[in-house]
Structure formats: C-alpha cells, structure tokens
Scaffold this active site. Structure first.
Site, mmCIF file in Angstrom:
data_model
loop_
_atom_site.group_PDB
_atom_site.id
_atom_site.type_symbol
_atom_site.label_atom_id
_atom_site.label_comp_id
_atom_site.label_asym_id
_atom_site.label_seq_id
_atom_site.Cartn_x
_atom_site.Cartn_y
_atom_site.Cartn_z
ATOM 1 N N GLU A 151 11.316 33.938 9.504
ATOM 2 C CA GLU A 151 12.732 34.280 9.651
ATOM 3 C C GLU A 151 12.879 35.772 9.856
ATOM 4 O OE1 GLU A 151 14.983 31.206 6.556
ATOM 5 O OE2 GLU A 151 14.921 33.334 6.126
ATOM 6 N N HIS A 174 12.646 38.424 -5.855
ATOM 7 C CA HIS A 174 13.359 37.315 -5.224
ATOM 8 C C HIS A 174 13.823 36.275 -6.233
ATOM 9 C CE1 HIS A 174 12.412 39.013 -1.402
ATOM 10 N NE2 HIS A 174 11.117 38.891 -1.586
ATOM 11 N N ARG A 203 20.293 19.779 -7.028
ATOM 12 C CA ARG A 203 20.307 19.584 -8.492
ATOM 13 C C ARG A 203 21.367 20.509 -9.082
ATOM 14 N NH1 ARG A 203 18.185 24.658 -9.334
ATOM 15 N NH2 ARG A 203 16.528 25.254 -7.919
ATOM 16 N N LYS A 255 12.048 23.350 3.593
ATOM 17 C CA LYS A 255 12.983 24.338 4.142
ATOM 18 C C LYS A 255 13.050 24.225 5.670
ATOM 19 C CE LYS A 255 11.998 27.860 0.565
ATOM 20 N NZ LYS A 255 13.065 27.963 -0.397
HETATM 21 P P1 ADP Z 1 13.463 30.066 -3.118
HETATM 22 O O1 ADP Z 1 13.187 28.647 -2.760
HETATM 23 O O2 ADP Z 1 12.303 30.739 -3.721
HETATM 24 O O3 ADP Z 1 14.744 30.200 -3.880
HETATM 25 P P2 ADP Z 1 14.941 31.180 -0.873
HETATM 26 O O4 ADP Z 1 14.717 30.786 0.535
HETATM 27 O O5 ADP Z 1 16.158 30.644 -1.530
HETATM 28 O O6 ADP Z 1 13.638 30.799 -1.692
HETATM 29 O O7 ADP Z 1 14.925 32.770 -0.947
HETATM 30 C C1 ADP Z 1 14.868 33.456 -2.198
HETATM 31 C C2 ADP Z 1 15.377 34.876 -2.022
HETATM 32 O O8 ADP Z 1 14.640 35.592 -1.028
HETATM 33 C C3 ADP Z 1 16.813 34.988 -1.572
HETATM 34 O O9 ADP Z 1 17.729 34.869 -2.632
HETATM 35 C C4 ADP Z 1 16.827 36.371 -0.937
HETATM 36 O O10 ADP Z 1 16.887 37.380 -1.923
HETATM 37 C C5 ADP Z 1 15.476 36.465 -0.284
HETATM 38 N N1 ADP Z 1 15.531 36.037 1.133
HETATM 39 C C6 ADP Z 1 15.353 34.786 1.591
HETATM 40 N N2 ADP Z 1 15.464 34.747 2.932
HETATM 41 C C7 ADP Z 1 15.734 35.997 3.344
HETATM 42 C C8 ADP Z 1 15.935 36.631 4.625
HETATM 43 N N3 ADP Z 1 15.877 35.949 5.765
HETATM 44 N N4 ADP Z 1 16.178 37.967 4.664
HETATM 45 C C9 ADP Z 1 16.211 38.684 3.512
HETATM 46 N N5 ADP Z 1 16.003 38.157 2.302
HETATM 47 C C10 ADP Z 1 15.768 36.842 2.199
HETATM 48 MG MG MG Z 2 16.605 29.729 -3.292
#
Ligand code: ADP
Ligand code: MG
Ligand code: ADP
Length: 673
Positions: free
Chosen positions: A200, A235, A292, A116
């Site tokens: 973040e 999440h 994917r 990431k």
């Molecule tokens: P994963 O690889 O587990 O899918 P993500 O980075 O896509 O991780 O984040 C998963 C979820 O976490 C997102 O769909 C959102 O709900 C929450 N999330 C991620 N980043 C943020 C952020 N900066 N602020 C608020 N919620 C977040």
């Molecule tokens: Mg994700």
C-alpha cells in the site's frame, strides 16, 4: 433470550461480557487455564471450567473443548470476546454445527474479512475507497517490486492475514524492497501461518479513524459513529476517543455510510468495526474490518448511551436492532486510555509481576469524599490487587474510560483519573499516559499516527529529583511504621507507651535512592515532629493523620497529602499525581557491609538486644546472623559481613545499647598458605 452463555475469553473482556449478562439475568460460564484459576473472570461468572494449561494454544484456543464445555454446562451461546477465537470462522461454523449460537457475525463474513487482500477486493466492488496499492494474488518478488515502484515510496507491506500491528514493513526506497519483503514474509509465516502480503501507499501523518457498525439478521445495519485511534505505539492503539476531533458532520455521514456498505457487502450481522486510514485533508480509505467487539468499544457506548454487549446478545438471539440510525445521537466526548504493564522508557517492553498494590481513581476519590460520576467514569479491568500479570497473555491491566461534555472536560478528567491511579509491583504506562494526555500535541488535537514518535522530548523528559515533600512522605511513613501500634485496624503511631526515645534530641541519618538521584535525610526527633535536613533544604514535619497507606503531613505551614506503599526496601510515594519510587537504604540491614573494614559491628541506632546467635571464638560464614536487635519496633538482624571468627560478643540478651555502640568484635579469616 438466552438463559446461559459461555464466555470463551479471559481478562477484562470476559468480565465486561459477564457484567452485561448478569444485568440481563443471563447466567455465565467461564473457561480458564491453569494460570487463571484465581482470575477475576472466574470469580465473576456463575460457573467456571478448567480447560487446560497456561499457553493459549492449549486452553483458550481449543475450540472443540470449549464447545464441549458449553454443551455440558447447558449454555446456548458462546461469546468469544476479542482475540483468541473471535475471528476464527471455523470455530463459528463448529458452534453452529453443535447447535450453539456464536455471538458474532456469520462464518462467511469472518472469512470474507479475514484476509486483508480479499477484503480489499470485495470493498473495491462495494465502491468503498481503498489506499492505492496492490492486493492481488501474484506474490512474485520482482512483480511486487514493480508494483511498489509504481505505487511510489514510502510503501507499506502488510501480511494479508496480519493483525495486532504485526507483519508490517515501511519501505522508504526501492533498493530496500527485496530485503523488506523477505523479512515481512518470514514474520507473516511465523505469526499467522500465511506469507501472503499486500502493498500500500504509506500515508504521511495519517489518522486512524474507525466506524462502529451494527447489523441484525433482518438486513438492517447502522453505524454508531467514529472513534479516533491515531495515538499509537508500534502501530498499536494507546488512546482512543469518540467522536474524532474536527470531524465535519458530512464526512461523518460519508464514512458511516461507507462502513455500512462494507458490512452489507459481506452479509454482516452483529458488532463490527470498519477501520479507515485518513489523510489530514479528511480523505479516507478502507484499511480492514474487525469482525468482533473492539477493545475500545466503551468510548462509543459512552457517547451513544448504549451497551454494545447487550446489542450483541439481542441480535444473536434473533432480535432486531434496538435503535434505528435516526435515533442514534452523539452526546459529549469520551476517551479511553489503555493501562498496560509495560515500561515506556524501555521501548514499551511488557512488564510482568504481581499487583502488590492497585488502587483505582474511584477508590481514591471515595476516600477523599469526592464522588466520581459513574456515568462519566469507567474502569474495565480483569485484574485485582494481588493478581499477577503473567507472560502468557496480553499485559493489559485495565482500560480507563472517561466522559466529558466536551473534549476539554474529558481530557481534564482523564488526567485527573490517571493521577489518582496507583500501581505498585510492576512497571506501568500510567505516568506516560498522563504526559501524553497533557502534551501540547494531543491536547490541541494535532492527531496522527506518528504523534508519540514525534514528541519524544516532551513525552520522555529527564526525571527530576523527588521533591522535599515526597521525601518527607517516605520518611514519615518509615518513622511511623517503626513506631506503629495497630488499634481497631488503624495504625496509630502515637499510642506507643514504651518509647525507646531518651529525653534528648535524637538524630539519625537516612538515605533514599532514585534511579538518578540520592537523598540524604538527617532526622532530628522533636517533641511532636521531626526536623528533616536534606541538601534541598530543612523542614519541620508533623503527622496530622495516618490511615492505612494514606498520610497527611504538615510541612512548615503547608498540608501535604500522599499515599506511601512499602514494597520491601522500596517506598512508593503517590502525591499530587506523581509516583516516585524511593529505595530506602536500611542502615541496619546494611550495617555489616559498612563495618566490614573496621572489624566491628556497631548499633546504628539505640535499641535492645533480643538474640545473640554466636559465641566468642566461633567461626561464621558470610551472611550468617550474629545478633538480633530490636530498634524502633522492628527487629533487625546483624549479619556477618564476610567469613571470619567472632572475637568477642559485647552484649547479652535484654541489654539496651546506645547508638554507635560496638556489638561484637569480629576477625576476618586470614587465609593460611
Ligand atoms: P492490524 O491488523 O495490525 O490492525 P491495520 O491494517 O489495521 O493492521 O494497520 C494498523 C496500523 O498501521 C494503522 O492503525 C495505522 O497506524 C498503520 N497503517 C496501516 N496502513 C497504513 C497506511 N497505508 N499508511 C500509513 N499507516 C498505515
Ligand atoms: Mg487494524
Ligand atoms: P515517646 O516516644 O516519648 O512516647 P511520642 O510518642 O509523643 O513520645 O513521640 C515520639 C516521637 O515521635 C517524637 O519525638 C516525634 O519525633 C515523633 N512524633 C510524635 N508525634 C508526631 C507527629 N504528629 N508528627 C511527627 N512526628 C511525631
């Protein structure tokens, strides 16, 4: 085009890929673990090869072994599905080295998006907007704390190599930072073998909006619009829909173009998803790219009329993209619900077990004579009735996807479909999904990632006692089964010549328990109906029809339909979209317990003695069978309620006994000092 492919996955996605391959005349090879020998994906593929024991590390994650199987079976390409090896760049490389096509992006693109942090650095260069934060190399705790303080709280820590909602920590205050960092790193190293984290800004009430992109090997890349996946628990996505409610066309284009820029920045080929986190005002930031096919791809297929697996196969075989950007249009609205073997009331804990009864809405509607439009309704599932949800893999039972001309119609159809989906054998989230779809917040599209947490009261209501209609259905199913004669495969409870009933009204007491309620039912047998008396009222119940598990009752003047599935002592009633689990307390099975103090075992209902297993004076152990009687077409065993001595047996085989008749006298063993 390929003539044979290997599918390096299991469950619904393996079945999904196989379905398109079959339609295109491509042969399929399944791989499976010992736990999946009888799995659906094995059955739907043309060939299947066992690759190892149940744990994924010893089977579905063995890239080299899977490549050997592909070579041995003459497959030209490998489709990795999602999860498992799908985002493993070394596996993609190994496929190429073995002369096999990996149906996915180039290994370099997977690698670029795999971290990431690195992905964010790349996106910054491609001018894709990023959430304010720190995604650099420096992992010093004091340094990261300073960065978090600079970003401003709340701050979100993420495992750089993370996925599946794991390895994330929300930090509200600066003082909590160090402890959260340590625990995030611990989880990251144990889950992903890499403890690198990024920080973040944690957005307030954000939406998760992602863009489906598709690129071919000629440098063309299109976006197939967005999916809103804001409804999440821990999440992780629960509901996904397309298009995103309230999305203005300019922003759609801006997000689509940003996603295409992201894909092009890494030389992308094939299907990919660029995930954005969006503020309520519409501003959006790059979160990550999933390299994917995504679980929720069907909603995109439904609104664009495409088959993304077909696109994947064509692009992997070297063809150009089937459609240009200008040819892609949004048609209507689609929504997907993930049906999981889990218990929402207990923190969404996964539930394992066997699907003793599984009936999908299409089957229900078919039997009721109303056809579902197949273009508007789809179930992707990797399990069938009789299959097991094991602890080894994801506990997903199915994805249910519906289409409507607009969101309102799609939601109405989804609620209907959920209310017709029947599962017995393990806990599922079906009832929860229905409440979610019908909730005020979701139906009015007040979407953000905290929707479920914020609406606890509406989504987890205190359960009400089962209605009299539901109790009547269970009672009718029980009474019919006791009298049932099966003719021509249909249960006909009334073709019974040797009825046990005497020419007088008979009465009987039944009890059905729910988790929080008890229903006492007094049954009186009338000439062609029953009178049921309960605390909630009295009704006259007549069976209009019964076939398999489906029952139609006339209660008073009203017709009540339902499905009743018996699982041991549990009667699962499905009626009007509600599933009720009623635990029947069998008076006969429990007769011994109730009679323990009196020293007498009585017949709780009229019947015939079919076996006497003990003699007067005999010593018996608790639970040992004493007498078997046949009553209401079923055999019931009267067992010793405790250790003791049989005083006297009062009946012989063949004797008819009346209700309440003592069957034998029984002495509890008196311990001698
Ligand atoms: P994963 O690889 O587990 O899918 P993500 O980075 O896509 O991780 O984040 C998963 C979820 O976490 C997102 O769909 C959102 O709900 C929450 N999330 C991620 N980043 C943020 C952020 N900066 N602020 C608020 N919620 C977040
Ligand atoms: Mg994700
Ligand atoms: P018998 O047992 O004397 O042969 P029947 O087969 O007609 O008599 O019915 C036995 C019992 O089953 C009846 O007393 C009634 O309680 C119940 N019964 C019969 N038909 C129905 C029906 N359509 N709906 C509900 N109960 C019924």
């Amino acid at each position: 085009m390929f003539t044979k492919i290997l599918i390096a996955n299991r469950g619904e996605i393996a079945c999904r890929v196989a379905a398109t391959a079959r339609r295109m005349g491509i042969k399929t090879v399944a791989v499976y673990s010992e736990a999946d020998a009888n799995a659906k994906h094995v059955a739907v593929c043309d060939e299947a090869v066992l690759i190892g024991p149940a744990p994924a590390k010893e089977s579905y994650l063995l890239g080299d072994k899977i490549i050997d199987v592909a070579l041995a079976t003459g497959a030209q390409a490998i489709h990795p599905g999602y999860g498992f090896l799908s985002e493993n760049s070394d596996f993609a490389d190994a496929c190429a080295k073995a002369g096999l096509v990996f149906i996915g992006p180039p290994a370099s693109a997977i690698r670029a998006m795999g971290s990431k942090s690195a992905a964010k650095t790349l996106m910054e260069k491609a001018k894709v907007p990023l959430v304010p934060g720190y995604h650099g190399e420096n992992q010093d705790a004091d340094f990261l704390q300073n960065e978090a303080d600079r970003i401003g709280y709340p701050v979100l820590l993420k495992a750089s190599a993370g996925g599946g909602g794991k390895g994330m920590r929300v930090i509200e205050h600066s003082v909590d930072f160090k402890a959260a960092l340590a625990s995030c790193k611990r989880e990251a190293i144990s889950s992903f073998g890499d403890d690198k984290v990024l920080a973040e800004k944690y957005l307030q009430r954000p939406r998760h909006i992602e863009i489906q992109v598709f690129a071919d090997s000629y440098g063309d890349c299109v976006y197939l619009f967005e999916r809103d996946c804001s409804v999440q628990r821990r999440h992780q996505k629960v509901l996904e829909e397309a298009p995103a409610p309230g999305m203005p066309s300019e922003r759609r284009a801006a997000m689509g173009e940003a996603a295409v820029a992201a894909a092009k920045a890494v030389g992308y080929v094939g299907a990919g998803t660029v995930e954005f986190i969006a503020n309520q005002d519409g501003s959006f930031y790059f979160m990550e790219m999933n390299t994917r096919l995504q679980v929720e791809h069907p909603v995109t297929e439904m609104i664009t009329g495409t088959d993304l697996v077909e696109w994947q196969l064509r692009v992997a075989a070297g063809e150009k993209l089937p459609l240009q950007q200008s040819e892609l249009k949004i048609h209507g609205h689609a929504i997907e619900a993930r049906v999981y073997a889990e218990n929402p009331e207990k923190g969404f804990l996964p539930s394992i077990g066997t699907l003793r009864h599984a009936r999908t809405p299409d089957a229900v509607n078919f039997e009721l004579g109303g056809a579902l439009d197949p273009a508007a309704f789809r179930i992707d599932s990797g399990v069938r009735e009789g299959d097991t949800i094991s602890p080894f893999y994801d506990p997903m039972i199915a994805k249910m996807i519906v289409w409507g001309r607009d969101r309102k119609e799609a939601l109405a159809r989804m609620a209907q479909a959920l209310s017709e989906y029947q599962i017995v054998g393990l806990s599922s989230n079906i009832a929860f999904l229905k409440r979610l779809i019908e909730s005020q917040a979701f139906s009015s599209a007040e979407l953000d990632t905290g929707l479920i947490e914020r609406n606890q009261a509406e989504l987890f209501p205190v359960p009400l006692p089962a209605s009299l209609a539901v109790v009547s259905l269970a009672t009718a199913a029980l009474l019919c089964s006791e009298r049932a004669v099966v003719t021509d495969g249909k249960m006909d409870p009334w073709q019974d010549s040797q009825g046990w009933r005497m020419n007088s009204v008979l009465q009987r007491a039944l009890q059905f328990d729910e988790e929080t309620h008890t229903h006492q039912v007094e049954v009186s047998y009338l000439p062609d109906s029953w009178l049921l008396q309960t605390a909630a009222g009295s009704v006259i119940v007549h069976v209009d029809a019964i076939a398999h598990n489906d029952i139609v009752l006339k209660i008073g003047g009203q017709t009540v339909k339902g499905t009743v599935v018996r699982d041991g002592e549990h009667f699962h009633v499905f009626s009007h979209g509600v599933h009720t689990d009623l635990h029947y307390k069998d008076a006969l099975a429990h007769a011994g317990e109730a009679e323990a103090e009196t020293g007498r075992l009585t017949a709780p209902m009229p019947g015939k003695i079919v076996a006497v297993m003990v003699a007067s004076g005999q010593e018996v152990k608790k639970g040992e069978p004493l007498v078997i009687m046949e009553a209401m077409k079923m055999e019931h065993t009267i067992a010793a309620p405790h250790d003791g001595v049989v005083d006297e047996v009062l009946y012989a085989v063949g004797d008819q006994v009346t209700e309440g008749a003592p069957l034998l006298a029984f002495k509890q063993e008196v311990k001698q000092d």
